[in-house]
Design an enzyme around this catalytic site. Sequence first.
Site, PDB file in Angstrom:
ATOM      1  N   ARG A  96       0.828  -1.216   0.000  1.00 17.18           N
ATOM      2  CA  ARG A  96       0.000   0.000   0.000  1.00 17.18           C
ATOM      3  C   ARG A  96       0.860   1.264   0.000  1.00 17.18           C
ATOM      4  NH1 ARG A  96      -4.287  -1.247   4.636  1.00 17.18           N
ATOM      5  NH2 ARG A  96      -2.326  -1.820   5.588  1.00 17.18           N
ATOM      6  N   ASP A 145       4.931 -16.696  18.090  1.00 17.72           N
ATOM      7  CA  ASP A 145       5.950 -16.210  17.159  1.00 17.72           C
ATOM      8  C   ASP A 145       7.023 -17.277  16.902  1.00 17.72           C
ATOM      9  OD1 ASP A 145       7.359 -14.385  15.551  1.00 17.72           O
ATOM     10  OD2 ASP A 145       8.621 -13.757  17.220  1.00 17.72           O
ATOM     11  N   HIS A 151       9.016 -22.532  14.809  1.00 19.88           N
ATOM     12  CA  HIS A 151      10.429 -22.920  14.784  1.00 19.88           C
ATOM     13  C   HIS A 151      10.753 -24.000  15.820  1.00 19.88           C
ATOM     14  CE1 HIS A 151      10.400 -19.514  12.272  1.00 19.88           C
ATOM     15  NE2 HIS A 151      10.771 -18.599  13.124  1.00 19.88           N
TER      16      HIS A 151
HETATM   17  C1  BG6 Z   1      10.910 -15.094  13.042  1.00 17.87           C
HETATM   18  C2  BG6 Z   1      10.283 -14.429  14.232  1.00 17.87           C
HETATM   19  O1  BG6 Z   1      10.049 -16.054  12.515  1.00 17.87           O
HETATM   20  O2  BG6 Z   1      12.118 -15.712  13.438  1.00 17.87           O
HETATM   21  C3  BG6 Z   1      11.238 -13.424  14.838  1.00 17.87           C
HETATM   22  O3  BG6 Z   1       9.093 -13.776  13.827  1.00 17.87           O
HETATM   23  C4  BG6 Z   1      12.562 -14.061  15.150  1.00 17.87           C
HETATM   24  O4  BG6 Z   1      10.691 -12.835  16.009  1.00 17.87           O
HETATM   25  C5  BG6 Z   1      13.081 -14.831  13.931  1.00 17.87           C
HETATM   26  O5  BG6 Z   1      13.470 -13.044  15.514  1.00 17.87           O
HETATM   27  C6  BG6 Z   1      14.305 -15.631  14.282  1.00 17.87           C
HETATM   28  O6  BG6 Z   1      14.874 -16.120  13.101  1.00 17.87           O
HETATM   29  P1  BG6 Z   1      16.435 -16.408  12.996  1.00 17.87           P
HETATM   30  O7  BG6 Z   1      16.596 -16.998  11.638  1.00 17.87           O
HETATM   31  O8  BG6 Z   1      17.122 -15.098  13.181  1.00 17.87           O
HETATM   32  O9  BG6 Z   1      16.735 -17.361  14.108  1.00 17.87           O
END
Ligand code: BG6
Length: 505
Positions: free
Chosen positions: A66, A256, A261
């Site tokens: 946007r 998050d 992860h």
């Molecule tokens: C993201 C999260 O998915 O992964 C973030 O939204 C986080 O909050 C990030 O900082 C961490 O990723 P990496 O690759 O830096 O470990």
Amino acid sequence: MNAQTEARVDVPLEAGSADQRRPDPCALVIFGASGDLTHRKLIPALYALEFRGLLPESFAVVGVARTQNSTEAWREEMRAAVTEFGRDEMRDDVWKRLAAGMHYVSTDFSSEGGETEVMKLLEQLDKERGTRGNRVYYLAVPPAVISTVVDKLGERRHPSGWVRLIVEKPFGHDLASAKVLNEDIVSNFQEQEIFRIDHYLGKETVQNVLAFRFANGIFEPIWNRRYVDSVQITVAESLGIEDRAGFYEQAGAIRDVVQNHVLQLLALTAMEPPADFEADAVRNEKVKVVRAIAPPDPGYVVRGQYGPGEVDGKKVPGYRHEPGVAPDSETETYVALKVFVDNWRWAGTPFYLRTGKHLSSRATTIVIMFRPAPHPPFLEIAGEGLRPNLIVIQVQPDEGISMRIGAKVPGQGMTIQPVNLSFQYDRAFHVHLPEAYEKLILDAMLGDATLFTRIDEVEAQWSFVDSVVAQWQGSAPDFPNYAAGTPGPKAADALMARDDRLWCR
Ligand code: BG6
């Protein structure tokens, strides 16, 4: 593990892959093109792919957002982003090749007629750049916006080209919303066209968990409840929430990072060997693990929020004083949990999970702690050094794997001391590891969904997260309960102490 091999791998994405196909011509459309992810990760990943000649011969990128901007200004911004965040030097010839196919459209795609300009541009690019109606749509936008965007994309399918839809995390906010979101998407796209991304799966070190476990015959026989005492999975960040208060206030650490992860790392650590490395074989095994995670005992759930402190020598405000955060926010920036995977292999083996923002250091690790040797003959004389074996998979930084063993200290007597056998990527392969997004964008272009999350797994992840969140709803947390720049709340150490264990530092 003697890892001092002299392999030299200069182009890891190519050299490491059995699949050296170049993707078909296509246009990549990024929704959310003015956002942080596009700057920090997506365009630098495309540049790295162009740098190595891995992008399709006929290729175009359309940024959609946007925010008012022109194509020229956006290209300049993206060039600066690549210079700042990219892993390669900025080379004019490479940038020119990529930038020549980059366009920006300011529009609210979800409003009436908001898609017209984008669709016209894509048709024009098909003619001018030979992208043949093939589309990769990358949705780097909040879940609330996705439904209207996918409805429109579904209606405006190209009659002959293929389509792939990459959907950024978080995929929904809980199980119910993830299901609704998925229904909207599958009413427009088929499952094999949908690529739900969790960038952790694109990390070399995360994929190496599979190689480590299944390419070596020696670990699998001991990779179970009989030999493993416990597992620790840590995703620790020294970064705070940056400028993402709007998102983070709604998400917190559990949505998050744990939902995606951390659970991915757990699934890869605990899964059964797949029959082959095809997308469904791998994903079938992963989902079984996530479904087998039991809701944690409420006494083994710790949440935390950082207060003011010092990170990397700089004073930082507490979470409640970050711009955009409510002064009485109850959003957690830290979670620690003990869970069990209720299946034959893992019954009774605790998995300790933790993640947090603004901790003392950045480290993502998987630690497999083994049971002590059953009867060391020199128990009386070995001293303090007689410690259980452990394997540490260091996902980042200093990527590698090490194994702690006991060794005799040279000299008189039988004193034992823990020493490490270690493998480090940089020493073994002499490479900088590719960024996760390079691998994943390329895989999506090639139509390979192995490293993307299938909906049944996303749903199993949310069921687990919902069970944790349900436990803490209604109870007011005692926040803040750790200072920024420290290892996290004391309660997380107490959680381990109750089991007579310690977190591996
Ligand atoms: C993201 C999260 O998915 O992964 C973030 O939204 C986080 O909050 C990030 O900082 C961490 O990723 P990496 O690759 O830096 O470990």
